[in-house]
Structures are given as C-alpha cells and as structure tokens.
Design an enzyme around this catalytic site. Structure first.
Site, PDB file in Angstrom:
ATOM      1  CG  HIS A   1      -2.020  -1.071   1.097  1.00 35.93           C
ATOM      2  ND1 HIS A   1      -2.812  -1.477   2.159  1.00 35.93           N
ATOM      3  CD2 HIS A   1      -2.440  -1.802   0.031  1.00 35.93           C
ATOM      4  CE1 HIS A   1      -3.650  -2.411   1.748  1.00 35.93           C
ATOM      5  NE2 HIS A   1      -3.448  -2.633   0.467  1.00 35.93           N
TER       6      HIS A   1
ATOM      7  CB  CYS B   1       4.981  14.813  -9.388  1.00 41.81           C
ATOM      8  SG  CYS B   1       4.036  15.847 -10.516  1.00 41.81           S
TER       9      CYS B   1
HETATM   10  P1  OAD Z   1      -7.046  -2.995  10.567  1.00 43.24           P
HETATM   11  O1  OAD Z   1      -7.195  -1.804  11.455  1.00 43.24           O
HETATM   12  O2  OAD Z   1      -8.185  -3.345   9.681  1.00 43.24           O
HETATM   13  O3  OAD Z   1      -6.732  -4.266  11.458  1.00 43.24           O
HETATM   14  C1  OAD Z   1      -5.741  -4.226  12.450  1.00 43.24           C
HETATM   15  C2  OAD Z   1      -5.735  -5.559  13.154  1.00 43.24           C
HETATM   16  O4  OAD Z   1      -4.674  -5.536  14.091  1.00 43.24           O
HETATM   17  C3  OAD Z   1      -7.014  -5.876  13.921  1.00 43.24           C
HETATM   18  O5  OAD Z   1      -7.481  -7.177  13.546  1.00 43.24           O
HETATM   19  C4  OAD Z   1      -6.578  -5.837  15.394  1.00 43.24           C
HETATM   20  O6  OAD Z   1      -7.269  -6.782  16.191  1.00 43.24           O
HETATM   21  C5  OAD Z   1      -5.113  -6.195  15.261  1.00 43.24           C
HETATM   22  N1  OAD Z   1      -4.272  -5.716  16.370  1.00 43.24           N
HETATM   23  C6  OAD Z   1      -4.424  -4.652  17.173  1.00 43.24           C
HETATM   24  N2  OAD Z   1      -3.427  -4.570  18.062  1.00 43.24           N
HETATM   25  C7  OAD Z   1      -2.589  -5.615  17.819  1.00 43.24           C
HETATM   26  C8  OAD Z   1      -1.369  -6.084  18.398  1.00 43.24           C
HETATM   27  N3  OAD Z   1      -0.777  -5.470  19.420  1.00 43.24           N
HETATM   28  N4  OAD Z   1      -0.805  -7.198  17.870  1.00 43.24           N
HETATM   29  C9  OAD Z   1      -1.382  -7.854  16.827  1.00 43.24           C
HETATM   30  N5  OAD Z   1      -2.540  -7.458  16.257  1.00 43.24           N
HETATM   31  C10 OAD Z   1      -3.129  -6.348  16.731  1.00 43.24           C
HETATM   32  O7  OAD Z   1      -5.692  -2.769   9.751  1.00 43.24           O
HETATM   33  P2  OAD Z   1      -5.199  -3.534   8.430  1.00 43.24           P
HETATM   34  O8  OAD Z   1      -5.625  -4.935   8.427  1.00 43.24           O
HETATM   35  O9  OAD Z   1      -3.747  -3.229   8.284  1.00 43.24           O
HETATM   36  O10 OAD Z   1      -5.325   0.436   3.493  1.00 43.24           O
HETATM   37  O11 OAD Z   1      -5.999  -2.737   7.316  1.00 43.24           O
HETATM   38  C11 OAD Z   1      -5.764  -3.038   5.963  1.00 43.24           C
HETATM   39  C12 OAD Z   1      -5.815  -1.795   5.135  1.00 43.24           C
HETATM   40  O12 OAD Z   1      -7.019  -1.068   5.416  1.00 43.24           O
HETATM   41  C13 OAD Z   1      -4.726  -0.787   5.443  1.00 43.24           C
HETATM   42  O13 OAD Z   1      -3.508  -1.048   4.795  1.00 43.24           O
HETATM   43  C14 OAD Z   1      -5.327   0.492   4.937  1.00 43.24           C
HETATM   44  C15 OAD Z   1      -6.719   0.345   5.494  1.00 43.24           C
HETATM   45  O14 OAD Z   1      -7.707   1.054   4.817  1.00 43.24           O
HETATM   46  C16 OAD Z   1      -5.172   1.545   2.779  1.00 43.24           C
HETATM   47  O15 OAD Z   1      -5.055   2.637   3.316  1.00 43.24           O
HETATM   48  C17 OAD Z   1      -5.167   1.307   1.316  1.00 43.24           C
END
Ligand code: OAD
Length: 269
Positions: free
Chosen positions: A130, A138
C-alpha cells in the site's frame, strides 16, 4: 465471528507442531497489517474507538477525488500521520520478525503498512503493498518528491497543509500511498503473490484481512498447502482458515515464537 482451531492465548505454550513446521520451512512470508505497529503507538484502522477509520472518513481523506477536492486537508492529514511514524520506534514484534531471518532460509515481509518500521527493525526483504509514507510523488509526472529528512512538525490533527509542488512540472505532490479505488503497485503485487504462492508458512500478523487484494494472499497460500499462522488479539475472518491462532499482542507472541525456534535450531545443530 468465524471459529477455527482453539486459540492459543499463552505465549509460553507455543505448540511444538508450529515450531516444527517453521524450523523446516524454506520460505516464510510474514504478512503484516496495522496491528504489528500498534505497540509502537501507531493507530490501526478498524479497532473500536482507536482505529483511524472509526474517527475519520476514509472517503474524505484516502481517495484520489478527495485529494483533487481538498488537497491541503488530505496532505495535512498524511503529514500528521507521517510525524507520528517518524517519532515511533520499532517494537518487539518488528524486531522478532527481523530476527526470524537468522533461523530460516528465506523470509519475505509483505506489509500493508505505510510506515517503514520493518526496515528500521532490520528486515531486509520488505514488500510494500500500500505504498510508503516516506515516498511522496508528483501527481502528474510521477517523479519522487524528497521529504525533509527530519520529522515534520506535527500538524494538528485535521489542520490543512498545502502540499508541495513538483520541482519539475509544478504540479501537486501527493502522499506515496495507495488510496481506495487505486491499483496496488504492479511490481510489489506480483512479487507478493509469487511469494505467497510458493511459501511453506505464512504468518498473518496484526491485520483484519478485510482489504482486497492484499487479503487474498493468506488465502492463496493456504490453498497451495502452506501453513497459516495468525497472530492477533482479536478473532477475525481468518480464524477458520488459519492452522494456528495465536490470540495475543504481536509484541508478546512473536518474540516467544522466535525464541522457541532459535532453541530448536540450536538444538538441532
Ligand atoms: P485494521 O485496522 O483493519 O486491522 C488491524 C488488526 O490488528 C485488527 O485485527 C486488530 O485486532 C489487530 N491488532 C491490534 N493490536 C494488535 C497487536 N498489538 N498485535 C497484533 N494485532 C493487533 O488494519 P489492516 O488490516 O492493516 O489500506 O488494514 C488493511 C488496510 O485497510 C490498510 O492497509 C489500509 C486500510 O484502509 C489503505 O489505506 C489502502
């Protein structure tokens, strides 16, 4: 929420079968999301109350049309996040992932995160699906824009900041991230898909695995026979697919996994 193998909540009870498979693996993919950086103080997206998308509207901040409509609002928001990332330090989970490479032939980190904490912790092969907040470019000619080396002053959350102009064509500079509705960087996606299709073990760490196409990677790895290990304090849709669910913070579970693995490898030598 989907059920799956009984979650393992105790970091001192990592199953032998999990360590066996890791110790025999030739290639491991570590697929990470915002949760791996949570213990560095960086907000996730969907955690209740603290998640960015719980507090901010993604359509106003993370789409190409939002940037056309309100470039200063969008740039200011990403500068706020870039400042937080610049202040943050890698945590024990990032360090354990980097350390994995000492015990396994090949480790490829495939991250959805736009911070560079894996690299700062010492991981060598990191694929950014991402984008990366350190790599602005730019909007017209695509040339890279060099950010100031120092951490930016933290713009107050929600404060508009005019984006810089490209030195070559004077168009606006945009954050180097993938927005909703945009394709993933072709090379990064191809490499990640190849790695997931050919790994022996995929560790899915700190991701809700809800955002596609990234979320298809653990599923395609499992379909090709890889062992999938999930590390997450909460249940997710991945629970049913994973062979092991380590139900705890990545900064606790991963150091325990790596310590067990290192003991096994040392014992076998
Ligand atoms: P999310 O916020 O959807 O999920 C984060 C996950 O991390 C959740 O399942 C939590 O339970 C878990 N979590 C929280 N604390 C933790 C810890 N200490 N150890 C392990 N796990 C923990 O974030 P992503 O899955 O990264 O995309 O989201 C995917 C994409 O959605 C991102 O890259 C972003 C967002 O929109 C774009 O911006 C294109």
């Amino acid at each position: 929420m989907a059920s799956g193998p009984a979650p393992i909540e105790d970091a001192s009870a990592i199953p032998d079968a999990l360590i066996d498979r890791l110790s025999q693996a030739r290639r491991i993919v570590v697929f990470t999301g915002a949760g791996v950086s949570a213990e560095s103080g960086i907000a996730t997206f969907r955690d209740r109350n603290t998640g960015l998308w719980e507090r901010f509207d993604a359509h106003e901040l993370a789409t190409p049309s939002a940037f056309v409509r309100e470039p200063a609002l969008v740039w200011g928001w990403y500068e706020w996040r870039r400042a937080a990332i610049a202040r943050a330090q890698p945590n024990p989970a990032h360090r354990a992932i980097a350390q994995l490479a000492n015990s396994v032939a090949e480790v490829c980190v495939v991250t959805q995160n736009v911070d560079n904490l894996h690299e700062r912790a010492g991981s060598k092969q990191v694929v950014h699906l991402h984008g990366n907040l350190a790599q602005a470019r730019c909007i017209r000619c695509g040339r890279a824009h060099k950010h100031a080396v120092q951490a930016p002053d933290e713009p107050e959350n929600g404060r508009a900041v005019e984006p810089p102009r490209c030195r070559h064509c004077n168009s606006l500079v945009r954050p180097g991230v993938v927005w909703f509705g945009e394709s993933l960087p072709e090379d990064a996606w191809q490499l990640a898909a190849d790695m997931a299709a050919s790994c022996d073990v995929l560790l899915s760490v700190g991701t809700s695995a809800l955002v596609y196409p990234a979320a298809s990677l653990p599923r395609s790895a499992a379909a090709r026979g890889a062992m999938v290990i999930q590390v997450n304090p909460m249940a997710t849709d991945m629970d049913r697919l994973a062979h092991f669910n380590l139900r705890g913070a990545a900064g606790v579970m991963l150091p325990a996994v790596v310590a067990n693995l290192e003991n096994r490898v040392r014992g076998a030598a």
